[in-house]
Design an enzyme around this catalytic site. Structure first.
Site, short mmCIF file in Angstrom:
data_model
loop_
_atom_site.label_atom_id
_atom_site.label_comp_id
_atom_site.label_asym_id
_atom_site.label_seq_id
_atom_site.Cartn_x
_atom_site.Cartn_y
_atom_site.Cartn_z
N LYS A 202 0.86 -1.18 0.00
CA LYS A 202 0.00 0.00 0.00
C LYS A 202 0.89 1.23 0.00
O LYS A 202 2.05 1.16 0.42
CB LYS A 202 -0.85 -0.01 1.28
CG LYS A 202 -2.13 0.75 1.18
CD LYS A 202 -3.24 -0.07 0.57
CE LYS A 202 -4.51 0.73 0.41
NZ LYS A 202 -5.61 -0.04 -0.12
N VAL B 71 -26.33 2.16 -1.95
CA VAL B 71 -26.52 1.71 -3.34
C VAL B 71 -25.73 2.63 -4.27
O VAL B 71 -26.27 3.24 -5.19
CB VAL B 71 -28.01 1.61 -3.73
CG1 VAL B 71 -28.61 0.35 -3.13
CG2 VAL B 71 -28.81 2.84 -3.29
P1 NAD Z 1 -19.85 4.73 -3.42
O1 NAD Z 1 -19.35 5.97 -2.79
O2 NAD Z 1 -20.08 4.69 -4.89
O3 NAD Z 1 -21.23 4.29 -2.73
C1 NAD Z 1 -21.45 4.36 -1.35
C2 NAD Z 1 -22.95 4.57 -1.13
O4 NAD Z 1 -23.19 4.53 0.27
C3 NAD Z 1 -23.44 5.93 -1.64
O5 NAD Z 1 -24.66 5.77 -2.34
C4 NAD Z 1 -23.63 6.74 -0.36
O6 NAD Z 1 -24.68 7.70 -0.46
C5 NAD Z 1 -23.97 5.64 0.64
N1 NAD Z 1 -23.64 6.00 2.02
C6 NAD Z 1 -22.52 6.61 2.46
N2 NAD Z 1 -22.58 6.77 3.80
C7 NAD Z 1 -23.74 6.21 4.20
C8 NAD Z 1 -24.36 6.07 5.45
N3 NAD Z 1 -23.79 6.54 6.56
N4 NAD Z 1 -25.56 5.45 5.51
C9 NAD Z 1 -26.14 4.99 4.38
N5 NAD Z 1 -25.60 5.10 3.14
C10 NAD Z 1 -24.42 5.73 3.07
O7 NAD Z 1 -18.83 3.58 -2.96
P2 NAD Z 1 -18.60 2.13 -3.60
O8 NAD Z 1 -17.49 2.18 -4.57
O9 NAD Z 1 -19.93 1.55 -3.99
O10 NAD Z 1 -18.03 1.35 -2.33
C11 NAD Z 1 -18.89 0.98 -1.26
C12 NAD Z 1 -18.07 0.24 -0.21
O11 NAD Z 1 -17.44 -0.90 -0.79
C13 NAD Z 1 -16.92 1.07 0.40
O12 NAD Z 1 -16.75 0.66 1.75
C14 NAD Z 1 -15.72 0.63 -0.41
O13 NAD Z 1 -14.51 0.81 0.31
C15 NAD Z 1 -16.03 -0.84 -0.61
N6 NAD Z 1 -15.37 -1.45 -1.75
C16 NAD Z 1 -15.54 -0.95 -3.00
C17 NAD Z 1 -14.88 -1.54 -4.08
C18 NAD Z 1 -15.08 -1.04 -5.48
O14 NAD Z 1 -14.72 -1.74 -6.43
N7 NAD Z 1 -15.66 0.14 -5.68
C19 NAD Z 1 -14.06 -2.66 -3.88
C20 NAD Z 1 -13.91 -3.19 -2.57
C21 NAD Z 1 -14.58 -2.55 -1.53
#
Ligand code: NAD
Length: 354
Positions: A79, A180
């Site tokens: 990292k 979502v």
């Molecule tokens: P994103 O920002 O696109 O979506 C997150 C969603 O959660 C948003 O719609 C936001 O409004 C909502 N949100 C944020 N805080 C909230 C709360 N307190 N209560 C309810 N809803 C809330 O993010 P993403 O890329 O979809 O990632 C989501 C999670 O998955 C994160 O923890 C990220 O680290 C993890 N993740 C993502 C990936 C990837 O490929 N994008 C890979 C591994 C892990």
């Protein structure tokens, strides 16, 4: 540009970089390369001290070793972090200096996107080093990881259903997703297509409302979603949502979602177990993105069909984790760590001369 090594027990290489001209102050941690070069994202945060940044980069690098070991990406764990305020300190010169810093490791560490880092930043890094993944599909890279993370979660959830209910079928099952966004939104649609009843909530209620209308999902208020009865609760928003406050309120058979670091503390895996709730360790089920990125490092270059076939193995990895948990009478969190350590030990065995 000045670089210096920091000796840390249990880590193969930890390096600091200071570059006066660009203002770069960064750390790279290579935890373990037994299974391949260390891949892990670059994040940028206004850490209050180098010690705080070091703590973060070490913890995250080790996490990447375990994630890649379980996912069998053929990579190790690493990292990097840039100390600084992403709102005011980003510049092409900063990211080019970061690229030169990564280049000094000669491919031992490979970077990708993480918190506060976007594709334009990585494109600057790429001007100085080829050890960058997750750029645009047009550039021959693997592109946006979110659809692949979603696919892996949906495949992995089948193992969860099988463990809980004896069948991997989605028909007749109720899945509640919190968040979502890029991943959770796609998961919701895929789960609906596979026959599940899908309940969604999001702090952004408009987003949840629009998605539910478009795809015939049920939107529930985010503020009291934990009280909603479901078969699987999928945290897909942020970390630390499984904690002392939320565990007693859960009304589900399993927790399985894409969010990183869902457990506030390791012991919360045991608390879930005591309540009879199956937990799909987050880094096992959400590995689709890294598996996809790893596919671009193959000799022939990125191949989506190959990536998808590897991503679908998340189902098998979770089956194995649940089996270890049952046979060793340990939490699924500990079982995942054991599986990672087994794969690392096998890798060390294969490397050592007989
Ligand atoms: P994103 O920002 O696109 O979506 C997150 C969603 O959660 C948003 O719609 C936001 O409004 C909502 N949100 C944020 N805080 C909230 C709360 N307190 N209560 C309810 N809803 C809330 O993010 P993403 O890329 O979809 O990632 C989501 C999670 O998955 C994160 O923890 C990220 O680290 C993890 N993740 C993502 C990936 C990837 O490929 N994008 C890979 C591994 C892990």
């Amino acid at each position: 540009m000045e670089t210096s090594e920091i000796q840390v027990d249990g880590y193969e290489k930890v390096v600091r970089c200071r570059d006066q001209r660009s203002g770069l102050h960064a750390l790279i941690a290579v935890h373990d390369t037994t299974l391949g070069p260390a891949l892990g994202g670059l994040r940028m945060l206004p850490y209050v001290s180098e010690d705080e940044a070091l703590f973060d980069v070490l913890r995250l690098a080790k996490g990447m070793t375990y994630k890649s070991a379980v996912a069998e990406t053929g990579l190790g764990g690493g990292k990097s972090v840039i100390l600084g305020d992403p709102a005011t300190m980003k510049s092409p010169a900063l990211f080019r200096a970061m690229g030169r810093f990564i280049e000094t490791l000669g491919g031992l560490y490979i970077t990708a996107e993480d918190m506060n880092i976007g594709i334009p930043d990585l494109e600057e890094v790429r001007k100085e080093t080829r050890w960058v993944t997750g750029l645009s599909r047009e550039s021959g890279s693997s592109g946006n990881p979110s659809p692949y993370t979603a696919r892996g979660c949906v495949e992995g959830m089948r193992a969860v259903l099988e463990e809980c209910f004896g069948s991997p079928a989605y028909e007749g099952r109720t899945i509640l997703l919190q968040g979502v966004g890029a991943v959770g939104g796609r998961m919701a649609v895929m789960l609906k297509e596979r026959g599940a009843e899908v309940l969604i909530c999001d702090i952004d209620e408009r987003r949840a409302g629009e998605l539910s209308e478009q795809h015939d999902l049920v939107a529930v208020p985010d503020c009291d979603h934990l009280g909603v009865q479901c078969d699987v609760y999928a945290p897909c928003a942020r970390g630390a949502t499984i904690n002392d406050d939320t565990i007693p309120r859960l009304r589900c058979a399993a927790v399985a979602g894409c969010a990183n670091n869902q457990l506030l503390e390791p012991g919360h895996a045991d608390r879930l177990r005591e309540r009879g709730i199956l937990y799909a360790p987050d880094y096992v089920i959400n590995a689709g993105g890294i598996i996809n990125v790893a596919a671009e490092l193959r000799p022939g270059g990125y191949d989506e069909a190959y990536a998808l076939q590897r991503i679908d193995r998340i189902y098998d990895n979770l089956k194995r984790v649940f089996q270890i948990s049952r046979s060793e009478d340990i939490s699924t969190r500990d079982a995942a760590a054991r599986l990672a350590e087994q794969r690392l030990a096998a890798g060390r065995g294969a490397k050592s001369p007989s």
